[in-house]
Design a protein around this motif. Structure first.
Motif, PDB file in Angstrom:
ATOM      1  N   ALA A  34     -67.225  35.592  -7.612  1.00 12.78           N
ATOM      2  CA  ALA A  34     -65.852  35.136  -7.388  1.00 12.78           C
ATOM      3  C   ALA A  34     -64.999  35.324  -8.629  1.00 12.78           C
ATOM      4  O   ALA A  34     -63.847  35.768  -8.539  1.00 12.78           O
ATOM      5  CB  ALA A  34     -65.852  33.668  -6.971  1.00 12.78           C
ATOM      6  N   ARG A  35     -65.524  35.029  -9.792  1.00 15.20           N
ATOM      7  CA  ARG A  35     -64.764  35.223 -11.024  1.00 15.20           C
ATOM      8  C   ARG A  35     -64.567  36.718 -11.304  1.00 15.20           C
ATOM      9  O   ARG A  35     -63.521  37.133 -11.794  1.00 15.20           O
ATOM     10  CB  ARG A  35     -65.460  34.540 -12.201  1.00 15.20           C
ATOM     11  CG  ARG A  35     -65.410  33.017 -12.107  1.00 15.20           C
ATOM     12  CD  ARG A  35     -65.964  32.337 -13.344  1.00 15.20           C
ATOM     13  NE  ARG A  35     -65.140  32.626 -14.502  1.00 15.20           N
ATOM     14  CZ  ARG A  35     -65.587  33.215 -15.608  1.00 15.20           C
ATOM     15  NH1 ARG A  35     -66.855  33.590 -15.714  1.00 15.20           N
ATOM     16  NH2 ARG A  35     -64.786  33.422 -16.633  1.00 15.20           N
ATOM     17  N   MET A  36     -65.573  37.515 -10.973  1.00 16.67           N
ATOM     18  CA  MET A  36     -65.428  38.963 -11.137  1.00 16.67           C
ATOM     19  C   MET A  36     -64.369  39.509 -10.180  1.00 16.67           C
ATOM     20  O   MET A  36     -63.554  40.360 -10.550  1.00 16.67           O
ATOM     21  CB  MET A  36     -66.766  39.653 -10.895  1.00 16.67           C
ATOM     22  CG  MET A  36     -66.738  41.144 -11.138  1.00 16.67           C
ATOM     23  SD  MET A  36     -66.415  41.564 -12.865  1.00 16.67           S
ATOM     24  CE  MET A  36     -68.010  41.196 -13.600  1.00 16.67           C
ATOM     25  N   ARG A  37     -64.344  38.980  -8.967  1.00 14.45           N
ATOM     26  CA  ARG A  37     -63.355  39.432  -7.989  1.00 14.45           C
ATOM     27  C   ARG A  37     -61.947  39.019  -8.425  1.00 14.45           C
ATOM     28  O   ARG A  37     -60.980  39.773  -8.259  1.00 14.45           O
ATOM     29  CB  ARG A  37     -63.673  38.856  -6.605  1.00 14.45           C
ATOM     30  CG  ARG A  37     -62.833  39.450  -5.471  1.00 14.45           C
ATOM     31  CD  ARG A  37     -63.275  38.938  -4.116  1.00 14.45           C
ATOM     32  NE  ARG A  37     -64.661  39.299  -3.845  1.00 14.45           N
ATOM     33  CZ  ARG A  37     -65.677  38.426  -3.823  1.00 14.45           C
ATOM     34  NH1 ARG A  37     -65.457  37.144  -4.047  1.00 14.45           N
ATOM     35  NH2 ARG A  37     -66.910  38.829  -3.561  1.00 14.45           N
ATOM     36  N   ARG A  38     -61.831  37.812  -8.983  1.00 10.15           N
ATOM     37  CA  ARG A  38     -60.522  37.380  -9.462  1.00 10.15           C
ATOM     38  C   ARG A  38     -60.048  38.274 -10.612  1.00 10.15           C
ATOM     39  O   ARG A  38     -58.869  38.631 -10.685  1.00 10.15           O
ATOM     40  CB  ARG A  38     -60.554  35.923  -9.934  1.00 10.15           C
ATOM     41  CG  ARG A  38     -59.209  35.483 -10.514  1.00 10.15           C
ATOM     42  CD  ARG A  38     -59.144  34.000 -10.742  1.00 10.15           C
ATOM     43  NE  ARG A  38     -60.132  33.553 -11.689  1.00 10.15           N
ATOM     44  CZ  ARG A  38     -60.413  32.261 -11.891  1.00 10.15           C
ATOM     45  NH1 ARG A  38     -59.799  31.329 -11.182  1.00 10.15           N
ATOM     46  NH2 ARG A  38     -61.314  31.904 -12.787  1.00 10.15           N
ATOM     47  N   TYR A  39     -60.953  38.642 -11.495  1.00 10.58           N
ATOM     48  CA  TYR A  39     -60.602  39.544 -12.592  1.00 10.58           C
ATOM     49  C   TYR A  39     -60.129  40.883 -12.026  1.00 10.58           C
ATOM     50  O   TYR A  39     -59.161  41.477 -12.519  1.00 10.58           O
ATOM     51  CB  TYR A  39     -61.817  39.722 -13.500  1.00 10.58           C
ATOM     52  CG  TYR A  39     -61.595  40.577 -14.722  1.00 10.58           C
ATOM     53  CD1 TYR A  39     -60.532  40.350 -15.584  1.00 10.58           C
ATOM     54  CD2 TYR A  39     -62.477  41.616 -15.026  1.00 10.58           C
ATOM     55  CE1 TYR A  39     -60.346  41.134 -16.714  1.00 10.58           C
ATOM     56  CE2 TYR A  39     -62.304  42.405 -16.154  1.00 10.58           C
ATOM     57  CZ  TYR A  39     -61.233  42.158 -16.996  1.00 10.58           C
ATOM     58  OH  TYR A  39     -61.051  42.940 -18.110  1.00 10.58           O
ATOM     59  N   GLU A  40     -60.799  41.346 -10.975  1.00 10.53           N
ATOM     60  CA  GLU A  40     -60.384  42.577 -10.301  1.00 10.53           C
ATOM     61  C   GLU A  40     -58.966  42.422  -9.746  1.00 10.53           C
ATOM     62  O   GLU A  40     -58.131  43.327  -9.871  1.00 10.53           O
ATOM     63  CB  GLU A  40     -61.366  42.912  -9.172  1.00 10.53           C
ATOM     64  CG  GLU A  40     -61.059  44.187  -8.413  1.00 10.53           C
ATOM     65  CD  GLU A  40     -61.384  45.448  -9.205  1.00 10.53           C
ATOM     66  OE1 GLU A  40     -60.868  46.520  -8.838  1.00 10.53           O
ATOM     67  OE2 GLU A  40     -62.157  45.371 -10.198  1.00 10.53           O
ATOM     68  N   HIS A  41     -58.693  41.262  -9.120  1.00  6.59           N
ATOM     69  CA  HIS A  41     -57.357  41.003  -8.582  1.00  6.59           C
ATOM     70  C   HIS A  41     -56.308  40.991  -9.703  1.00  6.59           C
ATOM     71  O   HIS A  41     -55.192  41.515  -9.529  1.00  6.59           O
ATOM     72  CB  HIS A  41     -57.327  39.646  -7.869  1.00  6.59           C
ATOM     73  CG  HIS A  41     -58.145  39.604  -6.622  1.00  6.59           C
ATOM     74  ND1 HIS A  41     -58.497  38.413  -5.997  1.00  6.59           N
ATOM     75  CD2 HIS A  41     -58.695  40.589  -5.864  1.00  6.59           C
ATOM     76  CE1 HIS A  41     -59.212  38.682  -4.922  1.00  6.59           C
ATOM     77  NE2 HIS A  41     -59.348  39.995  -4.822  1.00  6.59           N
ATOM     78  N   GLN A  42     -56.646  40.371 -10.814  1.00 14.34           N
ATOM     79  CA  GLN A  42     -55.713  40.292 -11.935  1.00 14.34           C
ATOM     80  C   GLN A  42     -55.415  41.673 -12.506  1.00 14.34           C
ATOM     81  O   GLN A  42     -54.257  42.000 -12.802  1.00 14.34           O
ATOM     82  CB  GLN A  42     -56.273  39.370 -13.019  1.00 14.34           C
ATOM     83  CG  GLN A  42     -56.340  37.908 -12.600  1.00 14.34           C
ATOM     84  CD  GLN A  42     -57.132  37.053 -13.579  1.00 14.34           C
ATOM     85  OE1 GLN A  42     -57.999  37.567 -14.304  1.00 14.34           O
ATOM     86  NE2 GLN A  42     -56.856  35.765 -13.608  1.00 14.34           N
ATOM     87  N   LEU A  43     -56.459  42.482 -12.652  1.00 13.54           N
ATOM     88  CA  LEU A  43     -56.266  43.838 -13.154  1.00 13.54           C
ATOM     89  C   LEU A  43     -55.422  44.658 -12.187  1.00 13.54           C
ATOM     90  O   LEU A  43     -54.537  45.426 -12.602  1.00 13.54           O
ATOM     91  CB  LEU A  43     -57.616  44.519 -13.373  1.00 13.54           C
ATOM     92  CG  LEU A  43     -58.459  43.984 -14.540  1.00 13.54           C
ATOM     93  CD1 LEU A  43     -59.851  44.588 -14.502  1.00 13.54           C
ATOM     94  CD2 LEU A  43     -57.783  44.263 -15.877  1.00 13.54           C
ATOM     95  N   ALA A  44     -55.677  44.494 -10.898  1.00 10.39           N
ATOM     96  CA  ALA A  44     -54.896  45.214  -9.898  1.00 10.39           C
ATOM     97  C   ALA A  44     -53.428  44.799  -9.953  1.00 10.39           C
ATOM     98  O   ALA A  44     -52.528  45.616  -9.715  1.00 10.39           O
ATOM     99  CB  ALA A  44     -55.460  44.953  -8.502  1.00 10.39           C
ATOM    100  N   ALA A  45     -53.188  43.519 -10.295  1.00  9.47           N
ATOM    101  CA  ALA A  45     -51.820  43.012 -10.346  1.00  9.47           C
ATOM    102  C   ALA A  45     -51.015  43.640 -11.473  1.00  9.47           C
ATOM    103  O   ALA A  45     -49.801  43.819 -11.348  1.00  9.47           O
ATOM    104  CB  ALA A  45     -51.830  41.491 -10.507  1.00  9.47           C
ATOM    105  N   ILE A  46     -51.678  43.979 -12.586  1.00 11.49           N
ATOM    106  CA  ILE A  46     -50.926  44.543 -13.710  1.00 11.49           C
ATOM    107  C   ILE A  46     -51.140  46.046 -13.858  1.00 11.49           C
ATOM    108  O   ILE A  46     -50.593  46.663 -14.765  1.00 11.49           O
ATOM    109  CB  ILE A  46     -51.277  43.822 -15.029  1.00 11.49           C
ATOM    110  CG1 ILE A  46     -52.738  44.046 -15.424  1.00 11.49           C
ATOM    111  CG2 ILE A  46     -50.997  42.338 -14.914  1.00 11.49           C
ATOM    112  CD1 ILE A  46     -53.081  43.431 -16.765  1.00 11.49           C
TER     113      ILE A  46
END
Length: 251
Positions: free
Chosen positions: A140-152
């Motif tokens: 879940a934390r890895m997926r959130r990091y993926e989401h954050q990277l995708a956002a920027i």
């Protein structure tokens, strides 16, 4: 040559990783699983509910067992320790974070990264007491990091700067959330308006305009405007916008 301590640490780390990634990695052939009845997910959910209600200081295996209506020893069938349970709880909370809409402007997406971190911490204040250093990464934390990277992604930042931008936004959101949680706790005992009504006039009398000309003037204006020592929500909105604008200006 590995020592007994090294082997024990490796075994503990392996067990925590197996639990974190339990829905992604098939069980080893012949491995003994937990006894039927509860599930790891249920134990983790109970831990989160208890920490949300009473704080992480009250989180114990015995308390989680009582919440689930089972004996304390049975919990160890699912999680090996309180420390392992906290790791699982942190990852489970991160699973609530959905992708940031790609159609938003890049500036809004970057602000959303910080907003979501702050929202999570305000919803689960006990997270502020969990050390962020060397946290074991779960799905879940890895997926959130993926989401954050995708956002920027697309802001023109290098890979290293993308990671650093997320770290800076997270650190700012965390610091502000800590202040907001403290303010909420104080307000539960005495409202900010009542606090300022008592302390404001006294401070104005005590603070010398000659000795503290700027601090006295600005502090009085802030106190009168917010009727409180500070404004965490307003400071967050101003600070995160300023941070994002600075990051984008360097891209």
């Amino acid at each position: 040559m590995p020592t007994d301590g090294d082997e024990k640490s490796t075994a503990q780390a392996s067990r925590i990783l197996e639990l974190l990634w339990r829905h992604h990695v098939p069980a080893k052939p012949g491995a003994r699983g937990p006894k039927p009845g509860l599930t790891v997910d249920a134990v983790v959910a109970a831990g989160i509910a208890l920490a949300d209600r009473d704080g992480i200081a009250k989180l114990t295996i015995r308390a989680v067992a009582a919440q689930l209506g089972v004996r304390a020893m049975s919990i160890y069938t699912y999680v090996p320790s309180k420390e392992a349970l906290v790791v699982l709880m942190v990852d489970a909370v991160a699973a609530e974070d959905a992708p940031i809409p790609a159609e938003l402007p890049i500036r809004d997406r970057m602000i959303a990264v910080a907003e979501r971190i702050r929202t999570e911490l305000l919803a689960h204040p006990w997270l502020l007491e969990v050390s962020p250093w060397r946290q074991v990464l779960g799905p879940a934390r890895m997926r959130r990091y993926e989401h954050q990277l995708a956002a920027i992604e697309g802001a023109g930042l290098s890979d290293l700067t993308m990671d650093r931008a997320i770290a800076v936004l997270t650190d700012f959101a965390t610091g502000n959330a800590r202040l907001a949680v403290a303010a909420a706790g104080a307000a539960a005992q005495l409202s900010d308006a009542d606090w300022w009504r008592v302390h404001g006039p006294l401070l104005i009398q005590l603070i010398s305009a000659e000795e503290f000309p700027l601090a006295g003037r600005v502090g009085a204006a802030v106190g009168e405007h917010y009727q409180a020592p500070a404004d965490p929500d307003g400071a967050f909105a101003y600070g995160v916008a300023t941070l994002v604008d600075g990051i984008l200006a360097d891209s």
